[in-house]
Design a protein around this motif. Structure first.
Motif, PDB file in Angstrom:
ATOM      1  N   GLN A  50      25.658 -22.843  14.262  1.00 33.41           N
ATOM      2  CA  GLN A  50      25.989 -23.045  13.063  1.00 33.41           C
ATOM      3  C   GLN A  50      26.299 -23.941  12.386  1.00 33.41           C
ATOM      4  O   GLN A  50      26.706 -24.727  13.012  1.00 33.41           O
ATOM      5  CB  GLN A  50      27.255 -21.678  13.016  1.00 33.41           C
ATOM      6  CG  GLN A  50      26.889 -20.839  13.452  1.00 33.41           C
ATOM      7  CD  GLN A  50      28.349 -20.065  14.181  1.00 33.41           C
ATOM      8  OE1 GLN A  50      29.828 -19.810  13.810  1.00 33.41           O
ATOM      9  NE2 GLN A  50      28.297 -18.546  14.135  1.00 33.41           N
TER      10      GLN A  50
ATOM     11  N   GLN B 118      21.472 -14.324  10.073  1.00 36.60           N
ATOM     12  CA  GLN B 118      22.195 -13.104  10.847  1.00 36.60           C
ATOM     13  C   GLN B 118      20.605 -12.326  10.102  1.00 36.60           C
ATOM     14  O   GLN B 118      20.625 -11.226   9.167  1.00 36.60           O
ATOM     15  CB  GLN B 118      22.764 -12.100  10.127  1.00 36.60           C
ATOM     16  CG  GLN B 118      23.953 -11.780  11.735  1.00 36.60           C
ATOM     17  CD  GLN B 118      25.727 -11.555  10.719  1.00 36.60           C
ATOM     18  OE1 GLN B 118      25.619 -11.992  10.517  1.00 36.60           O
ATOM     19  NE2 GLN B 118      25.503 -10.133  11.635  1.00 36.60           N
TER      20      GLN B 118
ATOM     21  N   LYS C 107      19.579 -12.411   6.310  1.00 36.69           N
ATOM     22  CA  LYS C 107      21.165 -12.385   5.484  1.00 36.69           C
ATOM     23  C   LYS C 107      21.030 -13.735   5.822  1.00 36.69           C
ATOM     24  O   LYS C 107      20.957 -14.051   7.250  1.00 36.69           O
ATOM     25  CB  LYS C 107      21.430 -11.380   5.390  1.00 36.69           C
ATOM     26  CG  LYS C 107      21.390 -10.471   4.667  1.00 36.69           C
ATOM     27  CD  LYS C 107      22.721  -9.294   4.912  1.00 36.69           C
ATOM     28  CE  LYS C 107      21.385  -7.984   4.256  1.00 36.69           C
ATOM     29  NZ  LYS C 107      21.833  -6.348   4.730  1.00 36.69           N
TER      30      LYS C 107
ATOM     31  N   THR D 199      25.275 -14.976   6.438  1.00 34.78           N
ATOM     32  CA  THR D 199      26.954 -15.418   6.311  1.00 34.78           C
ATOM     33  C   THR D 199      27.698 -15.823   5.826  1.00 34.78           C
ATOM     34  O   THR D 199      26.859 -17.250   6.513  1.00 34.78           O
ATOM     35  CB  THR D 199      27.235 -14.444   7.377  1.00 34.78           C
ATOM     36  OG1 THR D 199      26.411 -12.874   7.501  1.00 34.78           O
ATOM     37  CG2 THR D 199      28.389 -14.687   7.604  1.00 34.78           C
TER      38      THR D 199
ATOM     39  N   ALA E 121      31.586 -17.742   6.025  1.00 36.68           N
ATOM     40  CA  ALA E 121      32.618 -17.116   6.056  1.00 36.68           C
ATOM     41  C   ALA E 121      33.600 -17.713   6.489  1.00 36.68           C
ATOM     42  O   ALA E 121      33.160 -18.984   6.854  1.00 36.68           O
ATOM     43  CB  ALA E 121      32.488 -16.431   8.140  1.00 36.68           C
TER      44      ALA E 121
ATOM     45  N   TRP F 245      36.565 -12.160   2.215  1.00 31.99           N
ATOM     46  CA  TRP F 245      35.382 -11.655   2.921  1.00 31.99           C
ATOM     47  C   TRP F 245      34.253 -12.501   2.886  1.00 31.99           C
ATOM     48  O   TRP F 245      34.292 -13.170   2.194  1.00 31.99           O
ATOM     49  CB  TRP F 245      35.196  -9.746   2.358  1.00 31.99           C
ATOM     50  CG  TRP F 245      35.975  -9.283   2.761  1.00 31.99           C
ATOM     51  CD1 TRP F 245      36.726  -8.754   2.224  1.00 31.99           C
ATOM     52  CD2 TRP F 245      35.544  -7.987   3.716  1.00 31.99           C
ATOM     53  NE1 TRP F 245      37.322  -7.503   2.670  1.00 31.99           N
ATOM     54  CE2 TRP F 245      37.394  -6.637   3.512  1.00 31.99           C
ATOM     55  CE3 TRP F 245      35.027  -7.566   5.179  1.00 31.99           C
ATOM     56  CZ2 TRP F 245      37.498  -6.346   4.848  1.00 31.99           C
ATOM     57  CZ3 TRP F 245      35.249  -7.082   5.747  1.00 31.99           C
ATOM     58  CH2 TRP F 245      36.111  -6.461   5.864  1.00 31.99           C
ATOM     59  N   PRO F 246      33.739 -12.309   3.708  1.00 30.63           N
ATOM     60  CA  PRO F 246      32.671 -13.353   4.077  1.00 30.63           C
ATOM     61  C   PRO F 246      31.715 -12.478   2.841  1.00 30.63           C
ATOM     62  O   PRO F 246      31.278 -12.056   2.278  1.00 30.63           O
ATOM     63  CB  PRO F 246      31.418 -13.388   5.428  1.00 30.63           C
ATOM     64  CG  PRO F 246      32.485 -12.052   6.038  1.00 30.63           C
ATOM     65  CD  PRO F 246      33.644 -11.837   5.740  1.00 30.63           C
TER      66      PRO F 246
ATOM     67  N   MET G 167      28.222 -12.615   1.367  1.00 34.74           N
ATOM     68  CA  MET G 167      26.561 -12.081   2.445  1.00 34.74           C
ATOM     69  C   MET G 167      25.643 -13.102   1.173  1.00 34.74           C
ATOM     70  O   MET G 167      25.125 -12.392   0.134  1.00 34.74           O
ATOM     71  CB  MET G 167      26.002 -11.374   2.365  1.00 34.74           C
ATOM     72  CG  MET G 167      27.262 -10.636   3.792  1.00 34.74           C
ATOM     73  SD  MET G 167      27.271 -11.038   5.022  1.00 34.74           S
ATOM     74  CE  MET G 167      25.643 -10.713   5.685  1.00 34.74           C
TER      75      MET G 167
ATOM     76  N   CYS H  39      23.673 -12.832  -3.662  1.00 34.36           N
ATOM     77  CA  CYS H  39      24.673 -12.358  -2.827  1.00 34.36           C
ATOM     78  C   CYS H  39      25.084 -11.628  -3.042  1.00 34.36           C
ATOM     79  O   CYS H  39      25.150 -10.773  -4.416  1.00 34.36           O
ATOM     80  CB  CYS H  39      25.560 -13.927  -3.324  1.00 34.36           C
ATOM     81  SG  CYS H  39      25.996 -14.229  -5.380  1.00 34.36           S
TER      82      CYS H  39
END
Length: 177
Positions: A123, A141, A144, A146, A148, A165-166, A168, A176
């Motif tokens: 990552q 993922q 997508k 992510t 975070a 929140w993360p 995306m 996004c």
């Protein structure tokens, strides 16, 4: 005769005492030779979640350098506004500027100038220069990406970090949500 009741109580107490049990020795497993034609058995799963995954053809996400470009804004149903400017080439973060405003709670701001990249694979990992516990992780993922945020309350106003929140991002389009 005076000692008869005491003797009776002592005998009753001795009769109730448990005898120590010696530890069990492990039983040696006897392995039988497999017949010539081995029939594959479906493994028995203890965990009910694994049971549902057994028949599927799932493969792990490949570890490869992250490549994504996004310049987007998004407002969700409860009024959270996200603005992101991101460029990652071959897992090296070139541009990162994110602002997330949560209605009634404040905003969080993240800028690449405040971070240093400490990992590329598996990552992309950014660590805040002044707050060593503040981390930003980016990973792929499926279709997508992510983004975070971990332990970064000082990058936010008030208690906005508690509601963060993360982010995306759709890898192909850069949209996004």
């Amino acid at each position: 005769m005076r000692f008869a009741p005491l003797l009776l109580v002592a005998l009753l107490a001795a009769g109730c005492a448990e005898k120590p049990v010696p530890p069990e020795e492990p039983v040696a497993e006897v392995k039988a030779e497999a017949p010539a034609a081995v029939v594959e058995e479906t493994p028995k799963f203890k965990n009910s979640t694994l049971k549902y995954l057994a028949g599927r053809n799932l493969k792990p996400q490949p570890t490869r350098p992250l490549n994504v470009r996004s310049r987007c804004t998004h407002k969700d149903a409860i009024g959270t506004q996200t603005r992101l400017d991101l460029l990652v080439k071959e897992a090296e973060v070139k541009t990162f500027d994110a602002q997330v405003s949560m209605k009634g709670y404040g905003a969080c701001r993240f800028n690449l100038n405040e971070f240093e990249q400490v990992e590329k694979l598996p990552q992309a990992l950014l660590r805040h220069k002044k707050q060593s516990d503040c981390l930003v992780r980016m990973w792929e993922q499926g279709p997508k990406v992510t983004i975070a945020f971990n332990s970064c309350p000082k990058s936010c106003e008030g208690q906005a970090f508690d509601y963060l929140w993360p982010i995306m991002v759709e890898a192909k389009s850069g949209r996004c949500f």
